[in-house]
Every structure is written in C-alpha cells, then in structure tokens.
Design a protein around this motif. Structure first.
Motif, PDB file in Angstrom:
ATOM      1  N   LEU A 163       1.036  -1.723   0.076  1.00 39.24           N
ATOM      2  CA  LEU A 163       0.334   0.245  -0.202  1.00 39.24           C
ATOM      3  C   LEU A 163       0.665   1.570   0.260  1.00 39.24           C
ATOM      4  O   LEU A 163       1.835   1.651   1.209  1.00 39.24           O
ATOM      5  N   GLU A 164       0.348   2.339  -0.680  1.00 37.50           N
ATOM      6  CA  GLU A 164       1.523   3.540  -0.940  1.00 37.50           C
ATOM      7  C   GLU A 164       1.189   4.395  -0.524  1.00 37.50           C
ATOM      8  O   GLU A 164       0.088   4.858  -0.881  1.00 37.50           O
ATOM      9  N   LEU A 165       2.099   5.369   0.550  1.00 35.67           N
ATOM     10  CA  LEU A 165       1.895   6.322   1.052  1.00 35.67           C
ATOM     11  C   LEU A 165       2.210   7.350   0.991  1.00 35.67           C
ATOM     12  O   LEU A 165       1.666   8.731   1.538  1.00 35.67           O
ATOM     13  N   HIS A 166       3.144   7.739  -0.562  1.00 34.20           N
ATOM     14  CA  HIS A 166       3.464   8.477  -1.489  1.00 34.20           C
ATOM     15  C   HIS A 166       1.968   8.561  -2.127  1.00 34.20           C
ATOM     16  O   HIS A 166       1.737   7.748  -2.671  1.00 34.20           O
ATOM     17  N   ALA A 167       2.391   9.893  -3.151  1.00 33.04           N
ATOM     18  CA  ALA A 167       1.274  10.431  -3.972  1.00 33.04           C
ATOM     19  C   ALA A 167       2.329  10.482  -4.875  1.00 33.04           C
ATOM     20  O   ALA A 167       1.425   9.981  -6.676  1.00 33.04           O
ATOM     21  N   GLY A 168       3.643  10.395  -5.248  1.00 33.40           N
ATOM     22  CA  GLY A 168       4.039  10.733  -6.530  1.00 33.40           C
ATOM     23  C   GLY A 168       4.486   9.090  -7.311  1.00 33.40           C
ATOM     24  O   GLY A 168       5.495   9.492  -8.357  1.00 33.40           O
ATOM     25  N   GLY A 169       3.515   8.294  -6.736  1.00 31.20           N
ATOM     26  CA  GLY A 169       3.991   6.745  -7.355  1.00 31.20           C
ATOM     27  C   GLY A 169       5.477   6.815  -7.356  1.00 31.20           C
ATOM     28  O   GLY A 169       6.502   7.130  -6.320  1.00 31.20           O
ATOM     29  N   ALA A 170       6.477   6.433  -8.532  1.00 28.63           N
ATOM     30  CA  ALA A 170       7.678   5.705  -8.581  1.00 28.63           C
ATOM     31  C   ALA A 170       8.924   6.699  -8.535  1.00 28.63           C
ATOM     32  O   ALA A 170       9.498   7.024  -8.513  1.00 28.63           O
ATOM     33  N   ASP A 171       8.338   7.816  -9.246  1.00 26.39           N
ATOM     34  CA  ASP A 171       9.155   9.338  -9.101  1.00 26.39           C
ATOM     35  C   ASP A 171       9.071  10.072  -7.762  1.00 26.39           C
ATOM     36  O   ASP A 171       9.854  10.981  -7.780  1.00 26.39           O
ATOM     37  N   ASP A 172       8.520   9.491  -6.789  1.00 28.75           N
ATOM     38  CA  ASP A 172       8.623  10.671  -5.302  1.00 28.75           C
ATOM     39  C   ASP A 172       9.471  10.305  -5.033  1.00 28.75           C
ATOM     40  O   ASP A 172      10.607   8.873  -5.142  1.00 28.75           O
ATOM     41  N   ALA A 173      10.022  11.320  -4.272  1.00 30.20           N
ATOM     42  CA  ALA A 173      11.638  11.313  -3.920  1.00 30.20           C
ATOM     43  C   ALA A 173      10.955  10.417  -2.490  1.00 30.20           C
ATOM     44  O   ALA A 173      13.084  10.606  -2.476  1.00 30.20           O
ATOM     45  N   LEU A 174      10.712  10.373  -1.630  1.00 26.02           N
ATOM     46  CA  LEU A 174      10.504   9.728  -0.381  1.00 26.02           C
ATOM     47  C   LEU A 174       9.419   8.248  -1.052  1.00 26.02           C
ATOM     48  O   LEU A 174       8.027   8.744  -0.484  1.00 26.02           O
ATOM     49  N   GLN A 175      10.007   7.305  -0.905  1.00 27.36           N
ATOM     50  CA  GLN A 175       9.501   6.167  -1.474  1.00 27.36           C
ATOM     51  C   GLN A 175       8.306   5.119  -0.008  1.00 27.36           C
ATOM     52  O   GLN A 175       9.514   5.128   1.141  1.00 27.36           O
ATOM     53  N   ARG A 176       6.819   5.606   0.536  1.00 28.98           N
ATOM     54  CA  ARG A 176       6.605   5.134   1.598  1.00 28.98           C
ATOM     55  C   ARG A 176       5.912   3.837   1.803  1.00 28.98           C
ATOM     56  O   ARG A 176       4.443   4.595   0.546  1.00 28.98           O
ATOM     57  N   PHE A 177       6.277   2.861   1.639  1.00 36.26           N
ATOM     58  CA  PHE A 177       4.932   1.842   1.449  1.00 36.26           C
ATOM     59  C   PHE A 177       4.718   1.064   2.805  1.00 36.26           C
ATOM     60  O   PHE A 177       5.935   0.610   3.843  1.00 36.26           O
ATOM     61  N   LEU A 178       3.402  -0.260   2.770  1.00 41.50           N
ATOM     62  CA  LEU A 178       2.736  -1.024   4.433  1.00 41.50           C
ATOM     63  C   LEU A 178       3.361  -1.944   3.273  1.00 41.50           C
ATOM     64  O   LEU A 178       2.979  -2.033   2.481  1.00 41.50           O
ATOM     65  N   VAL A 179       3.645  -3.101   4.363  1.00 46.70           N
ATOM     66  CA  VAL A 179       3.834  -4.323   3.305  1.00 46.70           C
ATOM     67  C   VAL A 179       3.436  -5.205   4.145  1.00 46.70           C
ATOM     68  O   VAL A 179       3.712  -5.157   5.564  1.00 46.70           O
ATOM     69  N   GLY A 180       2.046  -5.808   3.940  1.00 48.37           N
ATOM     70  CA  GLY A 180       0.799  -6.554   4.134  1.00 48.37           C
ATOM     71  C   GLY A 180       1.318  -8.178   4.106  1.00 48.37           C
ATOM     72  O   GLY A 180       1.668  -8.752   2.338  1.00 48.37           O
ATOM     73  N   MET A 181       1.936  -8.724   4.805  1.00 54.72           N
ATOM     74  CA  MET A 181       2.636 -10.114   4.803  1.00 54.72           C
ATOM     75  C   MET A 181       2.260 -11.343   5.297  1.00 54.72           C
ATOM     76  O   MET A 181       1.260 -11.315   6.701  1.00 54.72           O
ATOM     77  N   LEU A 182       1.428 -12.459   4.872  1.00 57.78           N
ATOM     78  CA  LEU A 182       0.849 -13.987   5.624  1.00 57.78           C
ATOM     79  C   LEU A 182       2.558 -15.092   5.863  1.00 57.78           C
ATOM     80  O   LEU A 182       3.433 -14.679   5.093  1.00 57.78           O
TER      81      LEU A 182
END
Length: 181
Positions: free
Chosen positions: A44-63
């Motif tokens: 789940l990406e938390l940044h609005a700029g997609g791949a070009d965003d200067a700061l990549q922030r995301f959640l990873v849910g794992m089983l």
C-alpha cells in the motif's frame, strides 16, 4: 520577516494533511490483497508521487509463507528504514557469500515498535514469524525497477521449485550457515 531561507520547507497549503489515517478497514483490505496474491503479500503506497516520488513510503502486508528473495540495494542513497507495525518478522542479513550474518526479530512489543535501518549494499530478506504481519518501509526514491534490487545468486527466484526449501532454511538457519538448493 516573510523571507524564506534556501532549503527551508515550503508552507503547507490550507487543508493539506500530514496525517494518514489507516484503520481496521484499510488493514483488512491489505490482508485481503495479500491473501489473493500468489506472493502472499501486498503493498500500500503512502506517497502520492508514485515511482518518481523522492521519498518512497509504503506498507507491506505479509502472510506466513511469503518468500522475499535475498537482495540488496546497491545505490548509495538506498538506506532502507523498516518498522514492524503488526505481527512479527525476522530480518535476515547475509554476507557476500550468502552466509547468514544475523537474524533480528521485528515485532510489536507492548506499546513500542521494532525499527531497523538497513544500510545500502546489505544483503537481506524477511520472513513472517506471526500471523498477518505489516511493516512500514521508507527509502529514498525514485523507484527504478531495473536498478532497485540486486538479487542474490544463491537465492532461488520467486515462483521456482526451490522456494519452499529455501523458505524452510530461512526459518531455521543459524549464523554462519549458507543455503544450498
């Protein structure tokens, strides 16, 4: 007064929010997406700029059973900050020959969080230890698919027949041991 110094942050426009609300519905949707994925994980990406965003922030849910092929980020600016928000993970660090150097447990403990910084050029992988686990990952962008990850030659590619054996090894390996497929 009213002059900005170079490098000073721009004021936020009226109504802009710095707060992200992620409640039970959003986490449930992340779990559903992980359950539907053959990889047993979802982002789940938390940044609005997609791949070009200067700061990549995301959640990873794992089983449990999700396989993260051992890799490193070779770009000098790709320090990776990882925090466990739910469940429990083991972060596995390897040397250049594929021997396990260190195993660090990342889990929510009472009111606290486990947080780790993975330096650039560090071979690593993750395994889920408890239930549906969620981690927050932060690293500098932009995201460049071709150069984001350098995968370890000794670690089988996702989807290959050797993954189940490697995953068992990742769960049981002790420091100094190497995986042999």
């Amino acid at each position: 007064a009213g002059r900005r110094r170079r490098g000073q942050a721009q004021p936020q426009p009226a109504g802009a929010s710095l707060r992200l609300a992620l409640g039970p519905a959003e986490l449930a949707a992340l779990r559903v997406a992980a359950e539907a994925s053959p990889r047993r994980r979802a982002h789940l990406e938390l940044h609005a700029g997609g791949a070009d965003d200067a700061l990549q922030r995301f959640l990873v849910g794992m089983l449990p059973g999700s396989y993260v092929r051992a890799h490193r980020h070779v770009q000098a600016h790709k320090l990776e900050l990882t925090a466990c928000l739910a469940g429990a993970f083991d972060l596995l660090l390897f040397d250049d020959q594929g021997a396990l150097r260190e195993r660090q447990r990342l889990a929510t403990e009472g009111d606290g969080l486990s947080l780790v910084q993975i330096p650039p050029n560090t071979w690593h992988s993750l395994i889920v230890r408890e239930g549906f686990a969620v981690l927050l990952e932060v690293k500098l962008g932009p995201y460049e698919l071709a150069s984001d990850k350098d995968f370890a030659d000794w670690a089988p590619p996702e989807g290959s027949a050797e993954v189940a054996d490697c995953l068992r090894w990742l769960h049981a390996a002790a420091a100094g041991q190497r995986y042999r497929a």
